[in-house]
Design an enzyme around this catalytic site. Sequence first.
Site, short mmCIF file in Angstrom:
data_model
loop_
_atom_site.label_atom_id
_atom_site.label_comp_id
_atom_site.label_asym_id
_atom_site.label_seq_id
_atom_site.Cartn_x
_atom_site.Cartn_y
_atom_site.Cartn_z
N GLU A 127 0.96 -1.09 0.09
CA GLU A 127 0.47 0.28 -0.30
C GLU A 127 0.95 1.10 -0.25
O GLU A 127 1.65 1.26 0.97
CB GLU A 127 -1.27 0.22 1.68
CG GLU A 127 -1.65 1.51 0.99
CD GLU A 127 -3.12 1.18 2.48
OE1 GLU A 127 -2.77 0.53 2.92
OE2 GLU A 127 -3.55 2.01 2.31
N ALA A 268 2.41 -0.62 10.56
CA ALA A 268 1.50 -1.76 10.54
C ALA A 268 0.82 -1.79 9.11
O ALA A 268 0.86 -0.31 8.49
CB ALA A 268 0.94 -2.32 11.43
N MET A 269 0.50 -2.92 8.80
CA MET A 269 0.08 -3.17 7.57
C MET A 269 -1.40 -3.73 6.99
O MET A 269 -0.18 -5.25 7.56
CB MET A 269 1.29 -3.20 6.10
CG MET A 269 0.21 -3.24 5.14
SD MET A 269 -0.91 -2.04 4.53
CE MET A 269 -2.27 -2.87 3.40
N GLU A 270 -2.18 -4.08 6.90
CA GLU A 270 -3.70 -4.64 6.68
C GLU A 270 -3.60 -6.29 6.24
O GLU A 270 -4.96 -6.49 5.93
CB GLU A 270 -4.24 -4.24 7.10
CG GLU A 270 -5.06 -3.53 5.64
CD GLU A 270 -4.39 -1.62 5.58
OE1 GLU A 270 -4.21 -1.48 6.49
OE2 GLU A 270 -5.93 -1.39 5.24
N ASN A 271 -2.68 -6.35 5.19
CA ASN A 271 -2.64 -7.33 3.79
C ASN A 271 -3.99 -8.43 4.87
O ASN A 271 -3.25 -9.22 5.56
CB ASN A 271 -0.91 -8.13 4.05
CG ASN A 271 -0.20 -6.78 3.90
OD1 ASN A 271 -0.28 -6.30 3.47
ND2 ASN A 271 0.97 -6.98 5.19
N GLU A 304 -5.50 -3.42 12.39
CA GLU A 304 -5.38 -3.59 11.47
C GLU A 304 -6.55 -5.16 11.50
O GLU A 304 -6.92 -5.14 10.44
CB GLU A 304 -3.92 -4.05 11.61
CG GLU A 304 -2.25 -3.35 11.97
CD GLU A 304 -2.80 -2.21 10.72
OE1 GLU A 304 -3.20 -2.35 9.80
OE2 GLU A 304 -2.23 -1.31 11.08
N HIS A 307 -9.22 -3.66 10.36
CA HIS A 307 -9.47 -3.25 8.16
C HIS A 307 -9.88 -5.00 8.07
O HIS A 307 -10.38 -5.02 6.60
CB HIS A 307 -8.78 -3.01 7.93
CG HIS A 307 -7.51 -1.57 7.73
ND1 HIS A 307 -8.34 -0.64 7.01
CD2 HIS A 307 -6.09 -0.75 8.18
CE1 HIS A 307 -7.30 0.15 7.44
NE2 HIS A 307 -6.57 0.58 8.23
N GLU A 326 -9.77 4.49 6.70
CA GLU A 326 -8.72 4.58 7.50
C GLU A 326 -9.26 5.16 8.83
O GLU A 326 -9.58 5.30 10.22
CB GLU A 326 -7.41 5.97 6.80
CG GLU A 326 -6.22 4.86 6.00
CD GLU A 326 -6.04 3.62 6.56
OE1 GLU A 326 -6.41 3.66 8.32
OE2 GLU A 326 -5.29 2.23 6.04
N1 B3K Z 1 -3.21 1.24 5.97
C1 B3K Z 1 -1.32 1.27 6.37
C2 B3K Z 1 -0.99 2.36 6.06
C3 B3K Z 1 -0.21 2.03 4.99
C4 B3K Z 1 0.71 3.37 4.43
C5 B3K Z 1 1.61 3.99 3.48
N2 B3K Z 1 2.02 4.59 2.80
C6 B3K Z 1 -1.46 1.18 7.96
C7 B3K Z 1 -3.34 1.50 8.13
O1 B3K Z 1 -3.33 2.59 8.13
O2 B3K Z 1 -3.34 0.53 8.72
ZN ZN Z 2 -5.50 1.84 8.73
#
Ligand code: B3K
Ligand code: ZN
Length: 890
Positions: A127, A268-271, A304, A307, A326
């Site tokens: 992302e 962190a990242m919600e993959n 996360e 999400h 967000e």
């Molecule tokens: N969705 C990610 C943020 C990604 C940022 C990319 N530059 C984390 C979050 O907001 O949960």
């Molecule tokens: Zn987020």
Amino acid sequence: MKDAQPKSIYLKDYRKPDFLIETTELHFNLDPSATVVKSRLKIRRNPEAHTPSLPLTLHGQDLELISLHIDGKTLQPSEYEIGPETLTINTVPNEFVFEAEVKINPEGNTSLEGLYKSRTMYCTQCEAEGFRKITYYLDRPDVMSEFTTTIEASESEFPVLLSNGNLIDSGKRENGQHFATWHDPFKKPAYLFALVGGTLDFIEDTFTTKSGRNITLRIFVETKDLDKCDHAMLSLKKAMRWDEEVYGLEYDLDIFMIVAVDDFNMGAMENKGLNIFNTSCVLAKPETTTDAGFQRVEGVVAHEYFHNWSGNRVTCRDWFQLSLKEGFTVFRDSEFSADMNSRTVKRVEDVSLLRTLQFAEDGGPMAHPVRPPSFIEISNFYTLTVYEKGCEVVRMIHTLLGAENFRKGSDLYFSRHDGEAATIENFVKAMEDASGRDLTQFTRWYSQAGTPRINATDAYDEESGTYSLTLTQSCPTTPEAKQEEKQPFHIPVAMGLLGDAGNLPLKLQGQPIDADTEDNTNLVLELTDFEQTFVFEGLNEKPTPVLLRDFSAPVKLNYNYSREQLTAIMSRDSDGFSRWDACQKLAVAVIEDVMNAYRGDQKYDIDHAFIETCRAILIDQSLDKAMVALMLQLPTEAYLSEIATEIDVEAIHFARQYVRKALAESLSEELESVYRANSNPEPFSASATAMAKRSLKNTVLSYLIVTETDESLHLAQAQLDAATNMTDELAALSAIINSEHAGESLRDQVLQDFYLRWSDEALVVNQWLTAQAQVSRVGGLERVQQLMQHEAFDIKNPNKIRAVIGAFCGGNPVNFHREDGAGYEFLADQILTLNKLNPQIASRLLTPLTKWRKYDSGRQALMRAALERIMSEPELSKDVYEVVSKSLKD
Ligand code: B3K
Ligand code: ZN
């Protein structure tokens, strides 16, 4: 600039994708400098696209092309064209299989976007637009595909190979290689793709969903960190239960994984099914993590996880809709934290952040609406406005609709748009349809930038017992729109009236009393015009208005309160937030008295009543200790700067310190006894009560230390020696290194001892770095320059950059803004270095310079010069270019 000037992308230009990707098969052969990525995509023309005959244009960046095939046929170079960020194939059938083989260099990828190496591990961050650094693709969130991913690597070096979804195959290959194949049954955009390869250990648990499905939960870390995963696991399970109970939402895959990595650009990242976390947001144990750290882990793990529905199952149509996922998810995680801990404390913390940093963003050159109309680089729009103000906008919908209708609205939103890429209109429409409310005017919160101002005036008529409250609203000029062009917002103003004995019953003229309402001392007024008057009846005394209870709208409210009125709200109102807020307002007034005296070269006089008020708070046994701590903490220099018309760096610093010292000296007896009452050694507990106690004790210590006495220094030293948790240890360390009285050799000694004790714990070392970067004594810049030479510093690690450069430039105003401009030159140098290494981080660090217009003319010139020097760099990244050029624009 590299090529031509980077171009803005506009929301109004959105078009549906010309092609769709039904399935995505990926094959990775991991290698540090030559990872080979093969893709096999089933592509078809989008029947809903505007122009059906267009060529196929895929995104791609920093890829070395090996081969391209369409329906098994090799493409010749004459059949395609490669640009810096695209691959174009002129002739393609309506439906076809596209195959590409590319080579990428994870080890050389210092931008930490795409596939990269963090220490010994491979990981990804896609992302917003990082997937195009992995292979050619339609890297946009409205193209959703079913992914199957095979990863191949050396079995001994990378025993753990992970991707999204469920593991469907694994085994050995020749030459010590092995492979794993993962399949994700849920269609998703490429930004949710993830891959991890490394030597990792994990802790495992299970969660049974409300419908009885068993989910495996795993947290993967380096072996040395296995003892720091329990809190994250507990937080995850709490979040899963909460989402079922409060939103009716269940987890969908059979496994949920979290991986901790050390080099990460954000939290962190919600993959999908495979969240990747910055170690700072997942690892926690009392010895190494402060209470704030524990709460951050709980909040980010929940964020996360949430999400999975608000972001993954229902995703965003385009990046302009970022706040759809967000803002809503921040609202969800903030309510979760409020339910798990103290609601009032959480509200105070959130509002402090918003009013200090988001309001500053709204007042600066990067100001944008919650849904920006344009951007050059989307990474620059992961902002406090999109996240925190976006959360407040959702909160206002919650306030206007009430909890029950809001839940009906969210149910409708998730069921209506499951599996789709949605827009903010879709969200608002679901809320409207479920509640029957018209939110047309309300949507201006998404399109108008700037912090609205409300001015309140009132009049009481003793004879008729009526009280009229007049509210007017306006919104200052922001880069895209002048004040006159802005339409009135729909603002919920939660309020009450305070009389001599407490809150008064509220009866609005012309409105029947609602017999169902249990609480008739709380009302939400809806301000929709530029000016409205609300008349209350049946009042036997002139009331004090308590406005914006619980901070019901992200606005600046002005009412001419007397200090007596503020003291009354602080001691008697029913709303905890308003009590804290009144205390802050009082503190601001007292600090401003000293600032005025400082500037006018007059004698400093501290309002005696304020000292007595603080004494009363300090000894009030009935108050929650966390609230006492919050009420005693004076507004920060950053907040005082935000509310100032022109920031007087020295006056703010001097006045705040002066008031702290005066309070500490006048209340020293009470402070000492509160310190002792709250410092009995007890086994560590992470309960809200135990945290509240530590928070109060350490706030008190921070006051005691400014008395500059031997006794206070001994207290701090004793606490540092005896501490069994990082909250106490770090508070004591900070107290000593900020103390003039401690002397240089003691300060150096405690710093050295601390480092020796913790040099193997990166996250603790980062806190040690930050504590030093924020010391406000003279010589801060030189200390920071030295810290950057320390073995613990690494310019390629974002946590270290934030801990040293970020903490200094954003959290040490007197040193960063020193009059000769050396702080600005220092920051410009760092930005120019990072512009090449990691543009996202470089651009984030720019924030303090963007505020140049709020300083005196001398500093303005120096800050501008630093920005201009950055601007003259011939190879600026889009990230840095956008922020610098917007900051310099007239
Ligand atoms: N969705 C990610 C943020 C990604 C940022 C990319 N530059 C984390 C979050 O907001 O949960
Ligand atoms: Zn987020």
